[in-house]
Design a protein around this motif. Structure first.
Motif, PDB file in Angstrom:
ATOM      1  N   ASN A 299       0.811  -1.222   0.000  1.00  0.00           N
ATOM      2  CA  ASN A 299       0.000   0.000   0.000  1.00  0.00           C
ATOM      3  C   ASN A 299       0.843   1.270   0.000  1.00  0.00           C
ATOM      4  OD1 ASN A 299      -2.328  -1.589   0.096  1.00  0.00           O
ATOM      5  ND2 ASN A 299      -2.389  -1.562   2.344  1.00  0.00           N
ATOM      6  N   LYS A 300       2.175   1.098   0.144  1.00  0.00           N
ATOM      7  CA  LYS A 300       3.076   2.249   0.210  1.00  0.00           C
ATOM      8  C   LYS A 300       2.593   3.262   1.235  1.00  0.00           C
ATOM      9  CE  LYS A 300       4.545   1.799  -4.604  1.00  0.00           C
ATOM     10  NZ  LYS A 300       4.688   2.477  -5.918  1.00  0.00           N
ATOM     11  N   LYS A 301       2.312   2.715   2.395  1.00  0.00           N
ATOM     12  CA  LYS A 301       1.770   3.547   3.459  1.00  0.00           C
ATOM     13  C   LYS A 301       2.267   3.003   4.794  1.00  0.00           C
ATOM     14  CE  LYS A 301      -2.638   5.197   5.340  1.00  0.00           C
ATOM     15  NZ  LYS A 301      -4.122   5.090   5.229  1.00  0.00           N
ATOM     16  N   ASP A 302       2.689   3.905   5.653  1.00  0.00           N
ATOM     17  CA  ASP A 302       3.130   3.469   6.980  1.00  0.00           C
ATOM     18  C   ASP A 302       2.351   4.226   8.056  1.00  0.00           C
ATOM     19  OD1 ASP A 302       4.163   5.925   6.533  1.00  0.00           O
ATOM     20  OD2 ASP A 302       6.152   5.518   7.355  1.00  0.00           O
ATOM     21  N   ASP A 303       2.387   3.683   9.266  1.00  0.00           N
ATOM     22  CA  ASP A 303       1.685   4.321  10.381  1.00  0.00           C
ATOM     23  C   ASP A 303       2.529   5.459  10.931  1.00  0.00           C
ATOM     24  OD1 ASP A 303      -0.410   2.546  10.189  1.00  0.00           O
ATOM     25  OD2 ASP A 303       0.540   1.080  11.538  1.00  0.00           O
ATOM     26  N   PRO A 304       1.908   6.610  11.187  1.00  0.00           N
ATOM     27  CA  PRO A 304       2.670   7.737  11.748  1.00  0.00           C
ATOM     28  C   PRO A 304       3.118   7.429  13.176  1.00  0.00           C
ATOM     29  CG  PRO A 304       0.330   8.229  11.728  1.00  0.00           C
ATOM     30  CD  PRO A 304       0.492   6.945  10.975  1.00  0.00           C
ATOM     31  N   PHE A 305       4.256   8.017  13.566  1.00  0.00           N
ATOM     32  CA  PHE A 305       4.783   7.811  14.919  1.00  0.00           C
ATOM     33  C   PHE A 305       3.889   8.526  15.925  1.00  0.00           C
ATOM     34  CE2 PHE A 305       7.425   9.057  18.518  1.00  0.00           C
ATOM     35  CZ  PHE A 305       7.958   7.824  18.894  1.00  0.00           C
ATOM     36  N   SER A 306       3.533   7.813  17.003  1.00  0.00           N
ATOM     37  CA  SER A 306       2.673   8.373  18.040  1.00  0.00           C
ATOM     38  C   SER A 306       3.488   8.530  19.317  1.00  0.00           C
ATOM     39  CB  SER A 306       1.472   7.462  18.292  1.00  0.00           C
ATOM     40  OG  SER A 306       0.715   7.915  19.394  1.00  0.00           O
ATOM     41  N   THR A 307       3.693   9.773  19.720  1.00  0.00           N
ATOM     42  CA  THR A 307       4.472  10.038  20.937  1.00  0.00           C
ATOM     43  C   THR A 307       3.755   9.508  22.177  1.00  0.00           C
ATOM     44  OG1 THR A 307       5.364  12.037  19.899  1.00  0.00           O
ATOM     45  CG2 THR A 307       5.600  11.833  22.295  1.00  0.00           C
ATOM     46  N   SER A 308       2.447   9.663  22.196  1.00  0.00           N
ATOM     47  CA  SER A 308       1.696   9.192  23.366  1.00  0.00           C
ATOM     48  C   SER A 308       1.779   7.673  23.490  1.00  0.00           C
ATOM     49  CB  SER A 308       0.237   9.633  23.262  1.00  0.00           C
ATOM     50  OG  SER A 308      -0.382   9.095  22.100  1.00  0.00           O
ATOM     51  N   SER A 309       1.690   6.982  22.372  1.00  0.00           N
ATOM     52  CA  SER A 309       1.801   5.521  22.407  1.00  0.00           C
ATOM     53  C   SER A 309       3.203   5.086  22.839  1.00  0.00           C
ATOM     54  CB  SER A 309       1.466   4.929  21.041  1.00  0.00           C
ATOM     55  OG  SER A 309       0.130   5.221  20.669  1.00  0.00           O
ATOM     56  N   ALA A 310       4.206   5.824  22.380  1.00  0.00           N
ATOM     57  CA  ALA A 310       5.579   5.509  22.782  1.00  0.00           C
ATOM     58  C   ALA A 310       5.770   5.709  24.282  1.00  0.00           C
ATOM     59  CB  ALA A 310       6.566   6.369  21.996  1.00  0.00           C
ATOM     60  N   TRP A 311       5.177   6.805  24.799  1.00  0.00           N
ATOM     61  CA  TRP A 311       5.245   7.048  26.237  1.00  0.00           C
ATOM     62  C   TRP A 311       4.581   5.916  27.021  1.00  0.00           C
ATOM     63  CZ3 TRP A 311       7.584   9.540  29.912  1.00  0.00           C
ATOM     64  CH2 TRP A 311       8.288  10.698  29.638  1.00  0.00           C
ATOM     65  N   LEU A 312       3.389   5.532  26.600  1.00  0.00           N
ATOM     66  CA  LEU A 312       2.670   4.468  27.301  1.00  0.00           C
ATOM     67  C   LEU A 312       3.428   3.141  27.254  1.00  0.00           C
ATOM     68  CD1 LEU A 312      -1.049   5.132  26.233  1.00  0.00           C
ATOM     69  CD2 LEU A 312      -0.049   5.439  28.501  1.00  0.00           C
ATOM     70  N   SER A 313       4.014   2.840  26.103  1.00  0.00           N
ATOM     71  CA  SER A 313       4.748   1.585  25.953  1.00  0.00           C
ATOM     72  C   SER A 313       5.981   1.559  26.847  1.00  0.00           C
ATOM     73  CB  SER A 313       5.144   1.393  24.489  1.00  0.00           C
ATOM     74  OG  SER A 313       5.928   0.224  24.339  1.00  0.00           O
ATOM     75  N   ASP A 314       6.771   2.649  26.801  1.00  0.00           N
ATOM     76  CA  ASP A 314       7.990   2.692  27.616  1.00  0.00           C
ATOM     77  C   ASP A 314       7.661   2.744  29.111  1.00  0.00           C
ATOM     78  OD1 ASP A 314       9.324   2.630  25.270  1.00  0.00           O
ATOM     79  OD2 ASP A 314      10.123   4.679  25.368  1.00  0.00           O
ATOM     80  N   LEU A 315       6.620   3.487  29.448  1.00  0.00           N
ATOM     81  CA  LEU A 315       6.226   3.577  30.854  1.00  0.00           C
ATOM     82  C   LEU A 315       5.728   2.231  31.367  1.00  0.00           C
ATOM     83  CD1 LEU A 315       5.918   5.552  33.220  1.00  0.00           C
ATOM     84  CD2 LEU A 315       3.593   6.015  32.433  1.00  0.00           C
ATOM     85  N   TYR A 316       5.004   1.524  30.529  1.00  0.00           N
ATOM     86  CA  TYR A 316       4.505   0.195  30.889  1.00  0.00           C
ATOM     87  C   TYR A 316       5.651  -0.771  31.183  1.00  0.00           C
ATOM     88  CZ  TYR A 316       2.884  -4.541  29.742  1.00  0.00           C
ATOM     89  OH  TYR A 316       2.640  -5.883  29.751  1.00  0.00           O
ATOM     90  N   VAL A 317       6.659  -0.776  30.302  1.00  0.00           N
ATOM     91  CA  VAL A 317       7.806  -1.664  30.492  1.00  0.00           C
ATOM     92  C   VAL A 317       8.627  -1.236  31.700  1.00  0.00           C
ATOM     93  CG1 VAL A 317       9.941  -2.500  29.460  1.00  0.00           C
ATOM     94  CG2 VAL A 317       7.890  -2.250  28.051  1.00  0.00           C
TER      95      VAL A 317
END
Length: 482
Positions: free
Chosen positions: A331-349
């Motif tokens: 599809n020549k399409k990628d998901d945009p980077f989400s800062t909030s999701s990155a925060w939640l993921s790193d905080l969770y770990v």
């Protein structure tokens, strides 16, 4: 013979030094092992047997005689015979008069007889001094040495001198005697080896019940529901996905249940206005099992860590990642980077790592070899202050895991919320109640109660009402400290 012997080599004694003789009735596994240990520690051993000529496999250096002949050799006679064969003692009443009989027998069932074996032996031979000992040590422990098994030997008896002499023999063998009082304690000592994890039964049963409940709950949500509505076969989740949800949930709930009885006890003290009133039996037993509950919770946390580490090598995960990658390329399409999701993921770990580290610290400090090296204040700080911090981090770890989906209606399946939401009920309740109890207005009163102040004491009533007579106070005992 005051020093304990080593298990490696027999002690050597000068020829001019007379060996103390100990008689052992019975040539079974335990009798032979105990006799060998005593020979190694410098004792002379005389075995008493009903068939001296047929006795074999006995340690070299020991005599084998009939019961009456062996009894005359020593003042200390160790009875390594089952209770069913005690009848021959009736014929030895005169020979055994004034001697020390050490009963080492055990039963097949708890409270198998109305009285203990030692008390029964004392009735058969009233002129002897009966002492209960060695029944908590196995033949394997005597052969393997004290480093490979328990060193504790419970000792009880009515005659103080006879009991102390037996305790001296125990020390000489390199074991640790524990005086349990009179011969009345023999029944409890005989029941002790028959109990299978008495303090672990409640934690094991509770953890099993929690695992079964949450496992069935996850099966309904993640396997049955998709199959009914989407005809999807998700049974492969039974191997790793569902256990990796059940184990951390069980660990979190068990950790919260470690601190819940202390809060209940504190509320009872505030309600009663005194610490001199016994807690209910169920609460007393619950508080005594807190260490075991915590260790079982740590075991489930370990399983969660191990199951999480294998996630990247799972076929389903690798298949899904490749599928997403191929789809994005096509599809020549990628998901945009989400800062909030990155925060939640790193905080969770991060919260999970910190919580597991403190969890390990709690488990290590609960070991006797470690807890004996710290004072009461240090131990209480680790188990209480750091314990609540661990519970807070693990609860936050679970909350962040839910993220934005925490109360989303789309997460409901047959009106059932996610399993981790149910897991948060008890931990959040414990943390909220603890927060209320540490508030100055409540903590001040609770501290005064634990220092001995009573709400309905005579002095307080006389100060409040000017009266000298009050109703009689119920006498209770302090069950356990919070």
């Amino acid at each position: 013979m005051e020093n304990a012997c080593t298990n490696a080599l027999p002690l050597t004694m000068n020829s001019s030094q007379k060996k103390e003789t100990v008689c052992i009735f019975g040539t079974g596994d335990f009798g032979r092992s105990l006799g060998l240990k005593m020979l190694q520690c410098g004792y002379a051993v005389a075995f008493g047997s009903r068939n001296p000529q047929m006795s074999s496999l006995l340690p070299s250096g020991a005599e084998v005689l009939s019961y009456s002949e062996a009894a005359r050799k020593s003042d200390v006679i160790i009875v390594a015979i089952h209770r069913e064969h005690y009848n021959f003692f009736i014929d030895l009443i005169e020979v055994l008069n004034g001697k020390i009989l050490v009963d080492v027998s055990n039963n097949l069932k708890i409270n198998q007889y109305p009285e203990s074996n030692a008390e029964y032996l004392a009735q058969l031979v009233p002129g002897a001094h009966v002492v209960k000992a060695f029944n908590t040590i196995s033949a394997w422990a005597l052969q393997s040495g004290a480093l490979d098994a328990s060193r504790q030997v419970f000792v009880c008896g009515n005659d103080t001198k006879a009991k102390h002499r037996v305790m001296d023999i125990v020390r000489t063998l390199g074991l640790t005697p524990l005086d349990q009082g009179s011969l009345v304690a023999a029944k409890e000592i005989e029941n002790y080896p028959l109990r299978l994890f008495p303090m672990w039964r409640f934690p094991f049963c509770l953890s099993a019940a929690l695992c079964i409940f949450f496992f069935l709950y996850c099966v309904i949500r993640d396997i049955i529901y998709p199959y009914v509505y989407k005809k999807e076969d998700n049974t492969f989740r039974l191997a790793i996905s569902i256990p990796n949800r059940v184990f951390p949930i069980t660990a979190l709930v068990l950790l919260a249940l470690v601190y819940l009885p202390g809060l209940i006890a504190a509320i009872l003290q505030l309600y009663r206005g005194t610490k001199y009133c016994r807690f209910p039996d169920w609460l007393d037993h619950w508080m005594l099992c807190r260490k075991q509950l915590g260790l079982v919770a740590l075991g489930f946390a370990f399983l969660h860590v191990i199951y999480t580490l294998v996630i990247p090598i799972r076929y389903y995960v690798r298949w899904r990642l490749k599928n997403i990658t191929v789809t994005q390329v096509i599809n020549k399409k990628d998901d945009p980077f989400s800062t909030s999701s990155a925060w939640l993921s790193d905080l969770y770990v991060s919260l999970g790592i910190l919580g597991f580290f403190l969890f390990l610290l709690l488990g290590i400090t609960s070991l006797p070899s470690v807890s004996n090296m710290v004072n009461w204040r240090e131990f209480r700080f680790v188990q209480s202050k750091l314990g609540y911090l661990t519970l807070t981090l693990c609860t936050a770890h679970t909350l962040v895991y839910g993220g934005k989906k925490f109360l989303s209606p789309s997460a409901l399946r047959w009106y059932l919320p996610s399993a981790y939401i149910l897991a948060l009920i008890i931990p959040c309740t414990v943390l909220v109640v603890k927060f209320l109890l540490v508030m100055p207005c409540i903590d001040r009163t609770l501290t005064r109660i634990r220092q001995g102040w009573e709400k309905n004491s005579k002095s307080s009533k006389s100060l409040l009402f000017g009266k000298s007579d009050v109703s009689r106070k119920v006498e209770c005992t302090w069950a356990s400290e919070i």
